[in-house]
Design a protein around this motif. Structure first.
Motif, PDB file in Angstrom:
ATOM      1  N   ARG A  69      26.877  17.287  51.149  1.00  0.00           N
ATOM      2  CA  ARG A  69      26.045  16.123  51.457  1.00  0.00           C
ATOM      3  C   ARG A  69      25.365  16.349  52.800  1.00  0.00           C
ATOM      4  N   PHE A  70      24.237  15.679  52.977  1.00  0.00           N
ATOM      5  CA  PHE A  70      23.610  15.604  54.292  1.00  0.00           C
ATOM      6  C   PHE A  70      24.200  14.383  54.975  1.00  0.00           C
ATOM      7  N   VAL A  71      24.747  14.590  56.168  1.00  0.00           N
ATOM      8  CA  VAL A  71      25.424  13.503  56.870  1.00  0.00           C
ATOM      9  C   VAL A  71      24.862  13.417  58.278  1.00  0.00           C
ATOM     10  N   TYR A 123      36.447  23.387  59.986  1.00  0.00           N
ATOM     11  CA  TYR A 123      35.056  23.726  59.689  1.00  0.00           C
ATOM     12  C   TYR A 123      34.530  22.826  58.582  1.00  0.00           C
ATOM     13  N   THR A 124      33.244  22.607  58.536  1.00  0.00           N
ATOM     14  CA  THR A 124      32.655  21.705  57.546  1.00  0.00           C
ATOM     15  C   THR A 124      32.569  22.320  56.155  1.00  0.00           C
ATOM     16  N   SER A 125      32.746  23.619  56.021  1.00  0.00           N
ATOM     17  CA  SER A 125      32.802  24.260  54.712  1.00  0.00           C
ATOM     18  C   SER A 125      33.637  25.521  54.816  1.00  0.00           C
ATOM     19  N   LYS A 126      33.943  26.110  53.635  1.00  0.00           N
ATOM     20  CA  LYS A 126      34.751  27.327  53.646  1.00  0.00           C
ATOM     21  C   LYS A 126      33.967  28.447  54.299  1.00  0.00           C
ATOM     22  N   LYS A 127      34.685  29.383  54.889  1.00  0.00           N
ATOM     23  CA  LYS A 127      34.044  30.475  55.632  1.00  0.00           C
ATOM     24  C   LYS A 127      33.481  31.513  54.722  1.00  0.00           C
TER      25      LYS A 127
END
Length: 127
Positions: A69-71, A123-127
């Motif tokens: 999502r864009f947050v 982190y906001t997503s997996k590396k």
């Protein structure tokens, strides 16, 4: 002067090409019978790679929330600071982003307690 005119005329004639004659186009020429040609189109390399690839579907989050999502980070930080408390001292929490530890589109977020300075990061997503 006559020799000059004669040589000038020869140069002009050599430089000037005759206009091409019209020999027809696709609409004026008689239709030729098309020979049956069988063309075999091999699949592209990327299509074969996609067909050979196996994909892992990540398990769905237990809460039913998944995807990207864009947050607006300011809104998220305000929401978390109003609704979260520290698990050690029950103080208020502040959300910050570590700018120098970005990996592509992934950002490092840090939750910091304002009373005891306890920190949790992710982190906001997996590396």
């Amino acid at each position: 002067v006559a020799a000059f005119r004669h040589s000038l005329c020869i140069v002009f004639v050599m430089a000037y090409r005759r206009k091409r004659k019209f020999r027809g186009n696709q609409y004026t020429l008689p239709k030729r019978e098309k020979s049956e040609v069988v063309t075999v189109v091999a699949p592209s390399r990327s299509r074969t790679k996609l067909a050979e690839a196996t994909y892992e579907i990540p398990p769905e989050a237990p809460s039913g929330i998944s995807g990207y999502r864009f947050v607006d980070m300011a809104l998220l930080a305000d929401f978390l600071s109003e609704n979260l408390v520290c698990k050690k001292c029950h103080g208020s929490i502040r959300l910050t982003e570590v700018n120098d530890q970005r990996r592509g589109l992934s950002s490092k977020l840090v939750l910091t307690c304002q009373k005891c300075a306890h920190k949790e990061d992710t982190y906001t997503s997996k590396k």
